[in-house]
Scaffold this motif. Structure first.
Motif, PDB file in Angstrom:
ATOM      1  N   VAL A  88       0.843  -1.207   0.000  1.00 41.57           N
ATOM      2  CA  VAL A  88       0.000   0.000   0.000  1.00 41.57           C
ATOM      3  C   VAL A  88       0.873   1.251   0.000  1.00 41.57           C
ATOM      4  O   VAL A  88       0.600   2.232  -0.709  1.00 41.57           O
ATOM      5  N   THR A  89       1.951   1.223   0.791  1.00 43.04           N
ATOM      6  CA  THR A  89       2.870   2.365   0.817  1.00 43.04           C
ATOM      7  C   THR A  89       3.518   2.580  -0.549  1.00 43.04           C
ATOM      8  O   THR A  89       3.646   3.721  -1.028  1.00 43.04           O
ATOM      9  N   ALA A  90       3.924   1.481  -1.189  1.00 46.25           N
ATOM     10  CA  ALA A  90       4.519   1.600  -2.530  1.00 46.25           C
ATOM     11  C   ALA A  90       3.520   2.184  -3.524  1.00 46.25           C
ATOM     12  O   ALA A  90       3.883   2.993  -4.388  1.00 46.25           O
ATOM     13  N   ASP A  91       2.260   1.797  -3.409  1.00 47.67           N
ATOM     14  CA  ASP A  91       1.228   2.331  -4.299  1.00 47.67           C
ATOM     15  C   ASP A  91       1.062   3.833  -4.100  1.00 47.67           C
ATOM     16  O   ASP A  91       0.920   4.591  -5.069  1.00 47.67           O
ATOM     17  N   ILE A  92       1.074   4.271  -2.826  1.00 46.87           N
ATOM     18  CA  ILE A  92       0.950   5.701  -2.535  1.00 46.87           C
ATOM     19  C   ILE A  92       2.137   6.468  -3.125  1.00 46.87           C
ATOM     20  O   ILE A  92       1.964   7.519  -3.772  1.00 46.87           O
ATOM     21  N   LEU A  93       3.339   5.961  -2.932  1.00 49.43           N
ATOM     22  CA  LEU A  93       4.538   6.668  -3.374  1.00 49.43           C
ATOM     23  C   LEU A  93       4.659   6.703  -4.894  1.00 49.43           C
ATOM     24  O   LEU A  93       4.982   7.749  -5.476  1.00 49.43           O
ATOM     25  N   VAL A  94       4.386   5.558  -5.545  1.00 47.98           N
ATOM     26  CA  VAL A  94       4.619   5.476  -6.989  1.00 47.98           C
ATOM     27  C   VAL A  94       3.414   5.983  -7.778  1.00 47.98           C
ATOM     28  O   VAL A  94       3.531   6.920  -8.582  1.00 47.98           O
ATOM     29  N   ALA A  95       2.247   5.319  -7.569  1.00 44.93           N
ATOM     30  CA  ALA A  95       1.070   5.689  -8.364  1.00 44.93           C
ATOM     31  C   ALA A  95       0.517   7.042  -7.962  1.00 44.93           C
ATOM     32  O   ALA A  95       0.109   7.838  -8.822  1.00 44.93           O
ATOM     33  N   GLY A  96       0.470   7.306  -6.647  1.00 48.08           N
ATOM     34  CA  GLY A  96      -0.105   8.574  -6.207  1.00 48.08           C
ATOM     35  C   GLY A  96       0.857   9.733  -6.212  1.00 48.08           C
ATOM     36  O   GLY A  96       0.472  10.860  -6.527  1.00 48.08           O
ATOM     37  N   GLY A  97       2.142   9.479  -5.866  1.00 44.71           N
ATOM     38  CA  GLY A  97       3.079  10.589  -5.724  1.00 44.71           C
ATOM     39  C   GLY A  97       3.979  10.832  -6.914  1.00 44.71           C
ATOM     40  O   GLY A  97       4.198  11.979  -7.311  1.00 44.71           O
ATOM     41  N   ALA A  98       4.539   9.791  -7.510  1.00 47.51           N
ATOM     42  CA  ALA A  98       5.535   9.979  -8.574  1.00 47.51           C
ATOM     43  C   ALA A  98       4.940  10.001  -9.970  1.00 47.51           C
ATOM     44  O   ALA A  98       5.411  10.737 -10.848  1.00 47.51           O
ATOM     45  N   LEU A  99       3.897   9.179 -10.220  1.00 50.29           N
ATOM     46  CA  LEU A  99       3.379   9.037 -11.583  1.00 50.29           C
ATOM     47  C   LEU A  99       2.918  10.354 -12.206  1.00 50.29           C
ATOM     48  O   LEU A  99       3.228  10.610 -13.395  1.00 50.29           O
ATOM     49  N   PRO A 100       2.191  11.243 -11.486  1.00 57.02           N
ATOM     50  CA  PRO A 100       1.785  12.506 -12.134  1.00 57.02           C
ATOM     51  C   PRO A 100       2.970  13.329 -12.627  1.00 57.02           C
ATOM     52  O   PRO A 100       2.916  13.928 -13.721  1.00 57.02           O
ATOM     53  N   PHE A 101       4.076  13.382 -11.885  1.00 55.74           N
ATOM     54  CA  PHE A 101       5.237  14.176 -12.310  1.00 55.74           C
ATOM     55  C   PHE A 101       5.964  13.506 -13.478  1.00 55.74           C
ATOM     56  O   PHE A 101       6.511  14.193 -14.356  1.00 55.74           O
ATOM     57  N   VAL A 102       5.975  12.182 -13.497  1.00 57.29           N
ATOM     58  CA  VAL A 102       6.578  11.475 -14.639  1.00 57.29           C
ATOM     59  C   VAL A 102       5.798  11.778 -15.912  1.00 57.29           C
ATOM     60  O   VAL A 102       6.375  12.028 -16.985  1.00 57.29           O
ATOM     61  N   LEU A 103       4.463  11.766 -15.809  1.00 59.16           N
ATOM     62  CA  LEU A 103       3.641  12.056 -16.986  1.00 59.16           C
ATOM     63  C   LEU A 103       3.837  13.501 -17.452  1.00 59.16           C
ATOM     64  O   LEU A 103       3.841  13.779 -18.662  1.00 59.16           O
ATOM     65  N   TRP A 104       4.005  14.415 -16.520  1.00 55.42           N
ATOM     66  CA  TRP A 104       4.221  15.820 -16.902  1.00 55.42           C
ATOM     67  C   TRP A 104       5.608  16.024 -17.505  1.00 55.42           C
ATOM     68  O   TRP A 104       5.762  16.724 -18.512  1.00 55.42           O
ATOM     69  N   ALA A 105       6.623  15.389 -16.896  1.00 57.02           N
ATOM     70  CA  ALA A 105       7.997  15.645 -17.341  1.00 57.02           C
ATOM     71  C   ALA A 105       8.336  14.909 -18.626  1.00 57.02           C
ATOM     72  O   ALA A 105       9.011  15.471 -19.511  1.00 57.02           O
ATOM     73  N   TRP A 106       7.895  13.646 -18.780  1.00 60.16           N
ATOM     74  CA  TRP A 106       8.311  12.855 -19.941  1.00 60.16           C
ATOM     75  C   TRP A 106       7.153  12.342 -20.802  1.00 60.16           C
ATOM     76  O   TRP A 106       7.373  11.815 -21.875  1.00 60.16           O
ATOM     77  N   GLY A 107       5.942  12.541 -20.331  1.00 59.06           N
ATOM     78  CA  GLY A 107       4.806  12.034 -21.087  1.00 59.06           C
ATOM     79  C   GLY A 107       4.080  13.082 -21.899  1.00 59.06           C
ATOM     80  O   GLY A 107       3.074  12.775 -22.550  1.00 59.06           O
ATOM     81  N   GLY A 108       4.540  14.320 -21.835  1.00 58.14           N
ATOM     82  CA  GLY A 108       3.920  15.367 -22.624  1.00 58.14           C
ATOM     83  C   GLY A 108       2.576  15.840 -22.102  1.00 58.14           C
ATOM     84  O   GLY A 108       1.794  16.430 -22.856  1.00 58.14           O
ATOM     85  N   VAL A 109       2.259  15.591 -20.860  1.00 58.51           N
ATOM     86  CA  VAL A 109       0.983  16.019 -20.297  1.00 58.51           C
ATOM     87  C   VAL A 109       1.106  17.481 -19.879  1.00 58.51           C
ATOM     88  O   VAL A 109       1.923  17.827 -19.017  1.00 58.51           O
ATOM     89  N   GLN A 110       0.262  18.326 -20.468  1.00 57.44           N
ATOM     90  CA  GLN A 110       0.309  19.749 -20.183  1.00 57.44           C
ATOM     91  C   GLN A 110      -1.062  20.309 -19.828  1.00 57.44           C
ATOM     92  O   GLN A 110      -1.169  21.526 -19.574  1.00 57.44           O
ATOM     93  N   ARG A 111      -2.084  19.472 -19.839  1.00 52.42           N
ATOM     94  CA  ARG A 111      -3.430  19.955 -19.533  1.00 52.42           C
ATOM     95  C   ARG A 111      -3.987  19.185 -18.341  1.00 52.42           C
ATOM     96  O   ARG A 111      -3.693  17.992 -18.155  1.00 52.42           O
TER      97      ARG A 111
END
Length: 391
Positions: A88-111
């Protein structure tokens, strides 16, 4: 006369009901299912959002990561019966905390609308964290996810209303999940207490019914004999009356030796008593003791009783003594050991050829039921027959 009725079938049925699962286990199962459905709805949004807009490989990798983490968290919970706090902790850190910034930085998400599905994973992760982690850890998870929402939405230019709405969803997800979990645990405890009371009441009824059966048996046997002797209608010194008194004395000893927690279960205890009674009616005196007898299948109880009856018959026919000792005891789980011992003539196992009784009625019966029989003897030292199930 020696057959003892033990009405414990209803108690056994109650035990079978209790084995379905405790209230806490049912509460956990419901909570796992509820949070799983919550996460599944967010995963569905993410899959549809990425598939419809045909984003790049980073977005697909993000969806795959979310699916993998969800399978790890909820698959483990379903298999083990509750959440693993590290997953559960790993899910919070990766899916909840890191994934949005990965999508913004390398996934081209701007909206904001392209980032929304990743933010939703944090809310369902918060629900699982609220029922799994300790309070301080839950608070830390909320602070991390709230900061992620505020900062990531700020990076994509989201309106203040979107920020407030998503942070509020974090609070509501955690609060609703915790309230549900508290209520389900409370109801589970109440259910367990009610089941325990019902089981205890059924035990009392079974014991009362057993006492009534014993009272009737005593009335029809021992009391009838004593009444006849007191009235002077029979001669107490005749062999027939003395034999009857000896059988009924053995019956009384078995009742006295048996405590409330050592009452034989209906199948095996009653079957052994019936075997003892049938042999005692032919003149053999049997001193029987029972302790912690387990519940066994009816076929096993019948095999044990039949083999015991034949072992006692062998004592009556061949031992040259009018007395035998029978002990039946549980040895953990469903294991049961029945021993028949006499102090008669005995025999030499090296030269003795077992007759049909030992081969067919004792050894064969126990083997067919999944148990085994062993016979120990020596000339002048009597015979010891041990029946053990399972083998």
């Amino acid at each position: 006369m020696a057959e003892i009725a033990m009405p414990l079938r209803r108690l056994t049925a109650w035990r079978g009901t209790a084995d379905v699962g405790s209230g806490l286990e049912r509460a956990r199962s419901f909570m796992i299912l509820a949070t799983l459905l919550y996460r599944a709805s967010h995963l569905l949004v993410g899959v549809l959002a990425v598939a419809q807009r045909q984003h790049g490989p980073v977005q697909y990798a993000g969806v795959a990561t979310a699916l993998g983490l969800s399978a790890l968290v909820f698959g483990t919970a379903l298999r083990r019966g509750w959440f693993d706090r590290w997953f559960v902790t790993a899910d919070i850190l990766v899916a909840g905390g890191a994934l949005p910034f990965v999508l913004w930085a390398w996934g081209g998400v701007q909206r904001p609308d392209s980032l929304g599905w990743a933010m939703l994973l944090g809310t369902s992760g918060m629900a699982a964290a609220a029922v799994t982690l300790e309070r301080l850890h839950v608070l830390a998870a909320f602070v991390l996810l709230a900061a992620t929402h505020l900062f990531a939405y700020h990076l994509v230019g989201a309106q203040p209303g979107v920020l407030v709405g998503h942070v509020s969803s974090l609070v509501s997800s955690a609060g609703i999940a915790w309230v549900f979990w508290w209520y389900l645990r409370r109801q589970g405890r109440l259910l367990d207490e009610a089941n325990a009371r019902a089981l205890e009441a059924e035990r009392h009824r079974a014991r009362y019914a057993e006492r009534l059966a014993h009272h009737r048996a005593l009335h029809d046997t021992v009391l009838a004999t004593l009444t006849a002797l007191a009235a002077g209608g029979i001669d107490a010194n005749t062999p027939r009356v003395r034999e009857r008194c000896a059988r009924e004395a053995a019956y009384l000893r078995r009742l006295i030796q048996r405590t409330a927690d050592e009452v034989p279960h209906d199948s095996v205890g009653a079957a052994l008593e019936e075997a003892v009674g049938s042999v005692e009616s032919l003149g053999l005196r049997v001193v029987a003791q029972y302790h912690a007898l387990p519940e066994v299948p009816p076929a096993v109880a019948a095999a044990l009783a039949d083999a015991t009856r034949e072992a006692l018959n062998n004592v009556r026919r061949h031992a040259g003594t009018g007395r035998a000792h029978l002990t039946a005891t549980g040895s953990g789980g469903e294991d049961i050991v029945v021993t028949v011992v006499d102090q008669g003539a005995g025999f030499d196992p090296g030269t003795h050829v077992p007759g049909l009784g030992l081969r067919g009625s004792v050894h064969a019966r126990m083997t067919e039921a999944g148990g085994r029989a062993t016979v120990e003897s020596a000339p002048g030292d009597g015979v010891r027959v041990e029946l053990r199930w399972p083998a």
